[in-house]
Design an enzyme around this catalytic site. Sequence first.
Site, PDB file in Angstrom:
ATOM      1  N   ALA A 151      -9.400   5.269   3.021  1.00  0.00           N
ATOM      2  CA  ALA A 151      -9.466   6.726   2.870  1.00  0.00           C
ATOM      3  C   ALA A 151     -10.884   7.190   2.548  1.00  0.00           C
ATOM      4  O   ALA A 151     -11.312   8.251   3.006  1.00  0.00           O
ATOM      5  CB  ALA A 151      -8.486   7.170   1.777  1.00  0.00           C
ATOM      6  N   GLY A 173      -7.931   7.674  -6.746  1.00  0.00           N
ATOM      7  CA  GLY A 173      -9.322   8.082  -6.548  1.00  0.00           C
ATOM      8  C   GLY A 173      -9.673   8.150  -5.071  1.00  0.00           C
ATOM      9  O   GLY A 173     -10.335   9.090  -4.614  1.00  0.00           O
ATOM     10  N   GLU A 174      -9.224   7.156  -4.317  1.00  0.00           N
ATOM     11  CA  GLU A 174      -9.541   7.100  -2.885  1.00  0.00           C
ATOM     12  C   GLU A 174      -8.901   8.274  -2.133  1.00  0.00           C
ATOM     13  O   GLU A 174      -9.553   8.924  -1.302  1.00  0.00           O
ATOM     14  CB  GLU A 174      -9.046   5.755  -2.317  1.00  0.00           C
ATOM     15  CG  GLU A 174      -9.878   4.592  -2.823  1.00  0.00           C
ATOM     16  CD  GLU A 174      -9.174   3.255  -2.836  1.00  0.00           C
ATOM     17  OE1 GLU A 174      -9.798   2.263  -3.251  1.00  0.00           O
ATOM     18  OE2 GLU A 174      -7.988   3.180  -2.461  1.00  0.00           O
ATOM     19  N   HIS A 231       0.839  -1.217   0.000  1.00  0.00           N
ATOM     20  CA  HIS A 231       0.000   0.000   0.000  1.00  0.00           C
ATOM     21  C   HIS A 231       0.864   1.252   0.000  1.00  0.00           C
ATOM     22  O   HIS A 231       1.819   1.346   0.770  1.00  0.00           O
ATOM     23  CB  HIS A 231      -0.934   0.015   1.225  1.00  0.00           C
ATOM     24  CG  HIS A 231      -2.100  -0.916   1.068  1.00  0.00           C
ATOM     25  ND1 HIS A 231      -1.963  -2.277   1.121  1.00  0.00           N
ATOM     26  CD2 HIS A 231      -3.407  -0.673   0.814  1.00  0.00           C
ATOM     27  CE1 HIS A 231      -3.155  -2.837   0.922  1.00  0.00           C
ATOM     28  NE2 HIS A 231      -4.041  -1.888   0.731  1.00  0.00           N
ATOM     29  N   SER A 287      -6.168   3.851  -5.946  1.00  0.00           N
ATOM     30  CA  SER A 287      -5.637   4.580  -4.801  1.00  0.00           C
ATOM     31  C   SER A 287      -5.716   6.094  -5.032  1.00  0.00           C
ATOM     32  O   SER A 287      -6.062   6.858  -4.115  1.00  0.00           O
ATOM     33  CB  SER A 287      -4.181   4.154  -4.549  1.00  0.00           C
ATOM     34  OG  SER A 287      -3.677   4.828  -3.442  1.00  0.00           O
ATOM     35  N   PHE A 327       1.130   2.822   7.507  1.00  0.00           N
ATOM     36  CA  PHE A 327      -0.203   3.065   8.082  1.00  0.00           C
ATOM     37  C   PHE A 327      -1.229   2.905   6.963  1.00  0.00           C
ATOM     38  O   PHE A 327      -1.083   3.481   5.887  1.00  0.00           O
ATOM     39  CB  PHE A 327      -0.241   4.495   8.614  1.00  0.00           C
ATOM     40  CG  PHE A 327      -1.604   4.989   9.021  1.00  0.00           C
ATOM     41  CD1 PHE A 327      -2.145   4.644  10.250  1.00  0.00           C
ATOM     42  CD2 PHE A 327      -2.334   5.807   8.170  1.00  0.00           C
ATOM     43  CE1 PHE A 327      -3.396   5.116  10.628  1.00  0.00           C
ATOM     44  CE2 PHE A 327      -3.583   6.276   8.542  1.00  0.00           C
ATOM     45  CZ  PHE A 327      -4.116   5.925   9.779  1.00  0.00           C
TER      46      PHE A 327
HETATM   47  N1  LIG Z   1      -1.802   3.767   3.107  1.00  0.00           N
HETATM   48  C1  LIG Z   1      -3.096   3.623   2.786  1.00  0.00           C
HETATM   49  O1  LIG Z   1      -3.988   3.586   3.617  1.00  0.00           O
HETATM   50  N2  LIG Z   1      -3.379   3.544   1.469  1.00  0.00           N
HETATM   51  C2  LIG Z   1      -4.650   3.459   0.973  1.00  0.00           C
HETATM   52  N3  LIG Z   1      -5.868   3.645   1.637  1.00  0.00           N
HETATM   53  C3  LIG Z   1      -6.817   3.765   0.707  1.00  0.00           C
HETATM   54  O2  LIG Z   1      -8.015   3.978   0.928  1.00  0.00           O
HETATM   55  N4  LIG Z   1      -6.272   3.632  -0.529  1.00  0.00           N
HETATM   56  C4  LIG Z   1      -4.928   3.451  -0.423  1.00  0.00           C
HETATM   57  O3  LIG Z   1      -4.096   3.328  -1.311  1.00  0.00           O
END
Ligand SMILES: NC(=O)N[C@H]1NC(=O)NC1=O
Length: 175
Positions: free
Chosen positions: A123, A86-87, A67, A84, A119
């Site tokens: 999101a 978009g989020e 991530h 990611s 972490f």
């Molecule tokens: N580090 C982390 O939480 N990354 C992510 N969270 C999320 O909603 N999309 C991500 O890429």
Amino acid sequence: MDVQVVNCMTCEEFVRVFGNVVERCPLIAAALWSRRPFSSTLELENGFNEFIDSLSIEGKEGILRCHPDLAGRELLAGTLTVESRGEQGQAGLTSLSSADALRMNQLNSQYKEQFGFPFVICARMSDKDRILQQLESRVRNQQLQELQCDIEEVKSICRLRLQDIYNRAAKSTKL
Ligand SMILES: NC(=O)N[C@H]1NC(=O)NC1=O
């Protein structure tokens, strides 16, 4: 999306469609393809969750390390996955003040140094104030507690990504 459509996919198609449900872990989709036929799309979602839960601590940490940081280098470089990007955009992380961006980067580094993995938070179910607040409080957690907390967030990210795939499919006849 009709589950029959999912059950008829070749492994290649399945990985193309579901390969980034877990961020940068297409291997998980490739493994789940073997579990067809699914009786429902919910069973597929449960499959992702069970697969993640069945991993060793190292396997779970591996998922977390795939991530990207929130509001991190990859966002600036434009190298995030579409999902990611978009989020992070929906959580307001693409328009942070320089003070908030600096604070988030400091906390992300502190967190990674402490636990050895980034972490993670869903999101889209949050916003920049809550993310900063969670970073500040979770960095004080125990290692195993925090690993589990991150993994539950990964599952929430997966659930929303699956919903997006189904919604897109409902709008279009071809996948
Ligand atoms: N580090 C982390 O939480 N990354 C992510 N969270 C999320 O909603 N999309 C991500 O890429």
